[in-house]
Design an enzyme around this catalytic site. Structure first.
Site: not given
Ligand code: AMP
Length: 463
Positions: A8, A34, A108-109, A248
């Site tokens: 995210c 996302g 986020n996480g 990435y």
């Protein structure tokens, strides 16, 4: 190329009369993090309004939508479901009305003890409306016996474990907090008089702001009209910045954990060329994530670079499938081999990672069908042998190619003439990171936090 999807991204702004529009633009720059859903909550005169939807940022928001979110502060989120299903209810930010007023939170996480905390909260009567782990934070805030919102947030975030970059909007404050390990990125920026927080620096730069600094691991920033107040309310932990963000996830034009991503990826390719040379006529990359490393490989080896795979940018969420079977259609939809570059050639193809191996297998087959006489696969990260518990979507261990097979069997499975990965030491060298500062659990098995085990089966005893 992504057969799996990302985690995210979060973006927040205070002190800009057009806060929702800036947030919309910021989220667009974080779209790579996302693609399943997006949402914005904006504040005007103490009132919070929300708009959320499934799909890409530009599919969810149009001009009337942005106009329906007036105000000078906003937070937003782009979502890929690492925890919880892909439903509208799970799209963030979560906006709730509780006894102290309105509160909006996005995250986020992945919280490694979310299940355990949820069991505990449910046992005390909490009712959960969503399957996302972020809802646990809201319940912990509401259940805290602290008096101020800031102290309640500190209390709540002090109880969650794992990876979290959290933005919260309530009253006249925007709160930004990052877990003490610093798994995921979060940066602070400035745009005129406004303050911005975002998952990646590229989003701050996209809205023509300037990056001020990283939000430090374990730090909580309070942003309001008086400026930024920094707190250090959480116990310190060793820094564990995710190395896979360098490989990435992050956009190549981002500065991540203080390091520029693009040059790191080029260096990964250079190290691959030095350590794992191949006699070849052309070097190609798997777009977009393999391109910088392919350029590095070509530069270092002296073998010419070519665009041997073309990526379609026009694949929407739904696409009419062919009625006659076309082999590898899923991959072909996104990637097409470029015959004039690969036909009759010995080809080095560089990608950033192999997860299940399905993408690489199909790419090798496509290149051979397009006339490549040899295909040498080079991967700019180590064999991925374990799942991520900290916010990146990876399959179970059993599905990871490098967990199932050793190198000779991987080569045979992919039908490549040769396969080589970077070692973890070589990857660290390329990103200029010391092992002690990074989380590389997916490659090394060194998990900084074990996911908490839930007790019981969650079933209600009727009598
Ligand atoms: P696979 O086909 O499962 O081996 O997936 C490997 C491909 O997916 C590579 O081209 C990577 O660039 C990409 N990839 C790696 N990790 C992820 C991830 N967590 N989400 C989306 N794509 C990924």
């Amino acid at each position: 190329m992504g057969s799996l999807r990302h985690e995210c991204g979060v973006f927040g702004v205070v002190g800009d009369a057009d806060a929702a529009r800036i947030t919309y633009l910021g989220l667009h720059a974080l779209q790579h993090r996302g693609q399943e859903g997006a949402g914005i909550v904006a504040r005007q005169g103490g009132v919070l309004r929300e708009l959320k939807g499934l799909g890409l940022v530009h599919e969810v928001f149009d001009e009337p939508a942005i106009r329906s979110l007036p105000g000078d502060a906003a937070i937003g989120h782009v979502r890929y479901s690492t925890a919880g299903g892909n439903t509208l209810a799970n799209v963030q930010p979560f906006l709730v009305q509780w006894r102290e007023g309105q509160l909006a939170v996005c995250h986020n996480g992945t919280l490694t003890n979310a299940g355990l905390l949820r069991d505990e909260l449910e046992a005390k009567g909490a009712i959960f409306g969503r399957s996302s782990d972020t809802e646990v934070i809201l319940h912990l805030v509401a259940a805290s016996d602290q008096k101020t919102l800031i102290n309640r947030l500190v209390d709540a975030l002090g109880r969650v474990e794992g990876a979290w970059c959290v933005l919260a909007l309530a009253g006249d404050k925007l709160v930004a907090a990052r877990d003490p390990w610093g798994f995921r990125p979060l940066v602070l920026g400035r745009r005129g008089d406004a303050w911005i927080v975002a998952s990646e620096s590229c989003a701050i730069e996209f809205v023509q702001g300037t990056v001020v600094r990283e939000v430090e691991p374990g730090e909580m920033l309070i942003l309001d009209e008086d400026g930024v107040t920094a707190l250090r309310p959480f116990p310190r932990k060793p820094r564990r910045a995710c190395i896979f963000e360098h490989v990435y996830f992050a956009r190549p034009d981002t500065t991540l954990f203080g390091r520029e991503v693009y040059p790191s990826r080029v260096r990964m390719g250079q190290v691959l060329a030095r350590e794992y040379p191949a006699r070849a006529d052309v070097v190609i990359g798997v777009p977009d994530s393999g391109t910088p490393a392919a350029l590095g490989y070509a530069e270092e080896s002296g073998i010419p670079y070519g665009i041997g795979l073309l990526r379609s940018h026009y694949v929407g969420r739904t696409f009419i499938e062919p009625t006659q079977r076309i082999r590898d259609f899923g991959v072909r939809l996104k990637l097409q081999p470029n015959k004039s570059v690969v036909s009759g050639k010995r080809v080095v193809v560089v990608d950033d990672s192999i997860v299940r191996g399905t993408t690489s297998q199909k790419i090798v087959r496509m290149l051979r069908q397009a006339g490549a006489v040899e295909v040498h696969l080079r991967i700019s990260s180590p064999p991925m042998t374990g799942p991520c518990h900290y916010g990146i979507d990876t399959p179970d261990r059993e599905d990871l190619l490098a967990h199932r097979f050793d190198l000779p069997r991987i080569r045979a499975f992919l039908d490549a003439d040769s396969v080589a990965y970077l070692s973890i030491e070589q990857l660290r060298e390329a990103v200029h990171e010391e092992g002690s500062r990074t989380c590389d659990a997916c490659f090394t098995g060194n998990y900084p936090i074990q996911p908490a085990q839930r007790g019981g089966d969650g079933q209600l005893t009727l009598f």
